[in-house]
Design an enzyme around this catalytic site. Structure first.
Site, PDB file in Angstrom:
ATOM      1  N   SER A  52       0.701  -1.206   0.079  1.00 31.79           N
ATOM      2  CA  SER A  52      -0.031  -0.102   0.034  1.00 31.79           C
ATOM      3  C   SER A  52       0.921   1.370   0.146  1.00 31.79           C
ATOM      4  CB  SER A  52      -0.842   0.161   1.363  1.00 31.79           C
ATOM      5  OG  SER A  52      -1.481   1.248   1.457  1.00 31.79           O
ATOM      6  N   TRP A  58       2.310   1.782  -3.364  1.00 29.75           N
ATOM      7  CA  TRP A  58       1.294   2.026  -4.124  1.00 29.75           C
ATOM      8  C   TRP A  58       1.202   3.755  -4.327  1.00 29.75           C
ATOM      9  CZ3 TRP A  58      -3.222   4.928  -3.659  1.00 29.75           C
ATOM     10  CH2 TRP A  58      -4.125   4.936  -4.712  1.00 29.75           C
ATOM     11  N   HIS A  59       1.208   4.183  -3.088  1.00 26.70           N
ATOM     12  CA  HIS A  59       1.207   5.560  -2.993  1.00 26.70           C
ATOM     13  C   HIS A  59       2.473   6.634  -3.687  1.00 26.70           C
ATOM     14  CE1 HIS A  59      -1.661   4.776   0.058  1.00 26.70           C
ATOM     15  NE2 HIS A  59      -2.219   6.198  -0.082  1.00 26.70           N
ATOM     16  N   GLY A  60       3.444   5.798  -3.831  1.00 25.05           N
ATOM     17  CA  GLY A  60       4.639   6.355  -4.453  1.00 25.05           C
ATOM     18  C   GLY A  60       5.679   5.607  -4.496  1.00 25.05           C
ATOM     19  N   PHE A 118      -0.253   9.864  -7.249  1.00 11.96           N
ATOM     20  CA  PHE A 118      -0.251   8.271  -6.724  1.00 11.96           C
ATOM     21  C   PHE A 118      -1.008   7.776  -8.085  1.00 11.96           C
ATOM     22  CE2 PHE A 118      -0.900  10.495  -2.747  1.00 11.96           C
ATOM     23  CZ  PHE A 118       0.633  10.460  -2.417  1.00 11.96           C
TER      24      PHE A 118
END
Lengths: 407, 470
Positions: free
Chosen positions: B324, B327-329, B470
């Site tokens: 997760s 996934w954000h960056g 993102f």
């Protein structure tokens, strides 16, 4: 009541939709009217024929525009209905309610009695503390340039101009006053270095500080970031004294008796204009006229300033005294050049093409050269270093040999 | 094109809605198809405004997914392989666009430590909303495989699902089975338009009047070097950022949900008062709900969820939050942020959820808020070193230096308003005798809020949505 509420509700929904559509309708109306109005050719004053061919060309040009998205975005960002009024209203509300300027680019601090300060100047005055060693290279270059001018017979002076916070600390907001770094500022470190290296300088901040009680209104106006013309006059005369000491036949500037006006204009309102309120304020500023010097005497050659915005007032005062045939300003060296207060070069793009400075004629052929440096940018300036580096790379033909030997 | 820009609000929105509502009326029996067509064209125009190249890549990949979908939904023996191909293709797209450069950077660090010549970094532009689009496309394929939904009968409906512009760039992540019926037959009720309009304006207000105003202070604080930070500045910065990111993202979600509602679609809620959560577990039930449910359904459960050994379920949680974060960056700071929350969830399960029962609710809320706020340090700081310096300043271990960041009156006011809005759901309002009586002030308030937002649009410079990256 039960019947009225749905009607009211639907009216509100319609109103919101109207608010959404109004800018587009307004923009469309403007576009149609500008399209329908015949354009006037600037050079002839004749209407441009709206032939079918013209439309086709126009359409093609539009289609070819590579940045059409940018253009549309810009158009809508800058031209929506009541934008000016909404911006000014918001600025006014922020100012009245919270004593701040909301525009992120404005960077304006509102001091006591609504005195405006640029935050960059406050930051330097309160927080930025360079090391003395970092200033030595600049002082060495200035000294070398001074020697070069002396050998070429050019009268030279380094002019240090003041910043608003050091002249008017009494109006600075308390929150800033609590954050004063007690270590010496760049200005305090710079002066001993200039003395040690024997640089001829005019200490504008000290002169202005001494002159403060002599002026009927403040040296820096309430809504300006620059000194007033009257505030600058004391330093202008000190600069003239410095040039006279070098043998220049100059007279001190004489003025009509100063009058207090309640209608500030020009640079006396630059920060006020910047914060863009609904209603501009009035505040007292000193106004006067400069008397031309002895008209019988032939004018001297050319005087040139290389400096920032504080050079303007001084250059204009000297120009108004009509003692030089020409007074030029190289604004931040290469942003643009002004000849007798008229900007030449490419101000639109804000940069003169590199290499356009003809050092032999524009610099070394001067009667007087003044390098101007504001006290708040002593440690961070780039324009003077760039100018001095270029000057040493383009030595005057008459001195090139001597300079090479001197090095 | 951002929802809070004049070109979207004043040009795209009126033109699109005029076409969407009125043009199908003259299309006779083709009304639904025309409306779907307008929706698709509008969405493609909206996306291509920012991504004129990648729009074609996603369009082609959506067509490929749609074709694969028929294979996956069928009974053939290749359906498993078709799913693997579809998921791998989408993940590959995401990895290529988002993580190639990150992988090269880390590889170069490794090569540097081995005294080998570094590789040339590839320059790949990150397509807008790529993470959201890819997750939704995967959802479609997996749901077909699981038999949760049927394949989209028309390519037009599937492409509309992928490109539906209100949720395209920053979510909420929509699962195909939640919206498939609506894609075929969206509602056209006055109530949806009215409520959607209010919701959109509320979101616009959250974004422009709260998040953007706080961003000035946040940017100043996080741009300070370690030598200029002191505890009070650091705490001001992190509190402002904690509220900024919530109002920015929740505002965006409100706008997306509102716009979709006006179009006749109901999207999943993305936030449910996250700063009133009583634990990190509770926080993730309330924050970015569409992402956390996606991770739960498409990652945590397939890994075994809680039906495996205790140690393995903890490991699963950590894996999920590691991913997760990623996934954000494409940055280690996001990974650390994800792991921080993963560890928080494990701690919850190990002991904290039991222990906290002895504490008053408000104290639990305060502790969770503080933990979430501290986690945001990793999220906001550009590098691990910067985050360490920031933590040092927060806890008084830094330089205690002077700086030019002040808590100005306008920021103070916005902080109070934001804090009130955060805790407002705790207060229960009495029910009105006529529901219209509540709607009139809501609409009038929305009209005023809209004018304020437009005024701020003029003032503000460009403030992109935080979740855009993102």
């Amino acid at each position: 009541m039960k019947r009225l509420l749905p009607i009211l509700e639907k009216s509100l929904v319609a109103l919101i939709f109207l608010l959404f559509c109004a800018p587009l309708v307004h923009w469309g109306g403007k576009a149609v009217s500008s399209w329908a109005t015949p354009k006037i050719c600037k050079w002839r004053g004749e209407p441009v024929p709206r032939s079918a061919r013209h439309h086709k060309k126009r359409k093609k040009a539009l289609a070819q525009a590579s940045d059409w998205k940018k253009d549309i975005t810009k158009e809508f960002n800058e031209n929506f209905l009541f934008r000016t009024e909404l911006i000014r209203g918001t600025n006014e509300a922020f100012f009245r309610l919270w004593n701040v300027s909301p525009a992120p680019i404005a960077e304006v601090a509102i001091g006591k009695d609504d005195f405006l300060y640029e935050k960059g100047y406050l930051r330097e005055y309160f927080l930025d503390r360079p090391k003395a060693e970092s200033l030595v290279p600049l002082v060495e270059k200035i000294k070398r340039f001074q020697d070069l001018c002396d050998r070429c017979g050019i009268k030279f002076a380094l002019l240090i101009t003041p910043g608003k916070p050091s002249i008017h600390p009494e109006h600075i907001p308390d929150e800033w006053m609590e954050r004063y770094d007690s270590r010496p500022r760049a200005y305090a470190l710079f002066l001993p270095l200039l003395q040690r290296y024997g640089v001829r300088y005019v200490d504008g901040p000290a002169i202005t500080q001494q002159a403060k009680p002599q002026t009927p209104t403040s040296i820096f106006s309430k809504g300006g970031t620059h000194w007033t013309y009257h505030g600058a006059l004391f330093t202008t005369n000190a600069l003239i004294d410095c040039l006279r000491e070098q043998g220049e036949d100059l007279a001190r500037i004489e003025t009509t008796p100063p009058k207090v006006s309640n209608e500030p204009t020009g640079t006396d309102t630059d920060l006020l204009v910047f914060i863009n309120l609904l209603k501009p304020w009035n505040y007292p500023v000193t106004q006067f006229d400069i008397k031309p010097a002895d008209t019988e005497k032939p004018r001297l050659g050319r005087m040139t300033f290389i400096g920032g915005s504080f050079s303007w007032q001084i250059a204009q005062e000297i120009e108004a005294s009509k003692q030089f045939s020409e007074v030029d300003v190289f604004f931040y060296y290469k942003i643009y050049k002004a000849i007798n207060s008229s900007i030449v070069g490419t101000r639109g793009s804000m940069r003169m093409p590199t290499g356009t400075v003809d050092f032999e004629n524009e610099i070394y052929a001067n009667e007087c050269l003044v390098l101007e440096l504001n006290e708040t940018i002593i440690a961070t300036q780039k324009h003077l270093s760039a100018f001095l580096d270029d000057a040493f790379a383009h030595l005057p033909q008459r001195d090139a040999k001597v300079e090479t030997l001197a090095r | 094109m951002l929802f809070s820009t004049p070109v979207f609000v004043f040009l795209f929105l009126p033109v699109f809605f005029a076409l969407y509502w009125f043009l199908p009326g003259v299309a006779g029996g083709w009304e639904r198809a025309v409306r779907s067509g307008i929706l698709l064209l509008g969405s493609l125009f909206f996306y291509s405004w920012g991504e004129p190249v990648f729009v074609w890549v996603f369009l082609a990949s959506a067509c490929f997914d749609w074709l694969l979908g028929w294979q996956i939904a069928g009974q053939g023996r290749w359906r498993r392989w078709a799913l693997a191909l579809g998921v791998a293709g989408n993940i590959g797209l995401l990895v290529y666009a988002k993580y190639t450069r990150f992988a090269f950077e880390n590889l170069n660090v490794l090569l540097g430590s081995l005294h080998l010549a570094p590789l040339t970094l590839p320059s790949i532009a990150l397509p807008l909303g790529v993470s959201f689009i890819v997750f939704e496309k995967i959802t479609y394929l997996v749901d077909l495989y699981r038999g949760v939904s049927k394949p989209a009968h028309s390519l037009l409906h599937y492409v509309n699902y992928v490109f539906l512009f209100p949720k395209l760039l920053a979510g909420p992540i929509v699962k195909y089975h939640d919206i498939s019926e609506q894609l075929v037959n969206p509602s056209h009720r006055y109530e949806d338009v009215r409520d959607g309009l209010i919701r959109f304006i509320v979101g616009l207000g959250k974004k422009m009047l709260i998040a953007d105003l706080l961003s000035t202070t946040v940017d100043k604080v996080f741009n300070l070097g370690a030598a200029q930070l002191n505890p009070s500045t650091a705490w001001l910065g992190i509190i402002c950022f904690t509220l900024q990111i919530y109002f920015d993202f929740a505002g965006y979600s409100d706008m997306a949900i509102g716009l979709a509602r006006i179009l006749g679609f109901r999207l999943q809620e993305n936030f449910r008062d996250p700063y009133l959560a009583t634990s990190i577990t509770d926080f993730w039930r309330r924050w970015h709900i569409s992402l956390s449910t996606w991770i739960k359904e498409y990652l945590y459960f397939p890994l075994g969820g809680s039906r495996v050994s205790v140690a393995r379920s903890y490991a699963n949680l950590c894996i999920c939050f590691f991913l997760s974060g990623l996934w954000h960056g494409a940055s280690w700071n996001f990974v650390i942020w994800g792991c921080y929350h993963g560890v928080g969830l494990v701690a919850d399960r190990m002991f904290w959820l039991e222990w906290q029962k002895r504490l008053p609710r408000l104290l639990n809320v305060a502790i969770t808020f503080l933990l979430a706020a501290l986690g945001w340090v990793f999220f906001r700081c550009g590098t691990f070193g910067h985050a360490c310096d920031f933590f040092a300043a927060l806890f008084g271990l830094g330089a205690h230096a002077l700086n030019d960041v002040f808590l100005t009156n306008d920021t103070r006011f916005v902080l109070i308003v934001a804090a009130v809005l955060v805790v407002a759901p705790l207060v229960k309002l009495p029910k009105l005798p006529l529901p219209e009586m509540g709607r009139i002030p809501a609409l009038a308030g929305a009209a005023v809020l809209y004018v304020l937002c437009v005024a701020w649009m003029g003032i503000s410079t460009f403030h992109p949505f935080l979740y855009f990256r993102f």
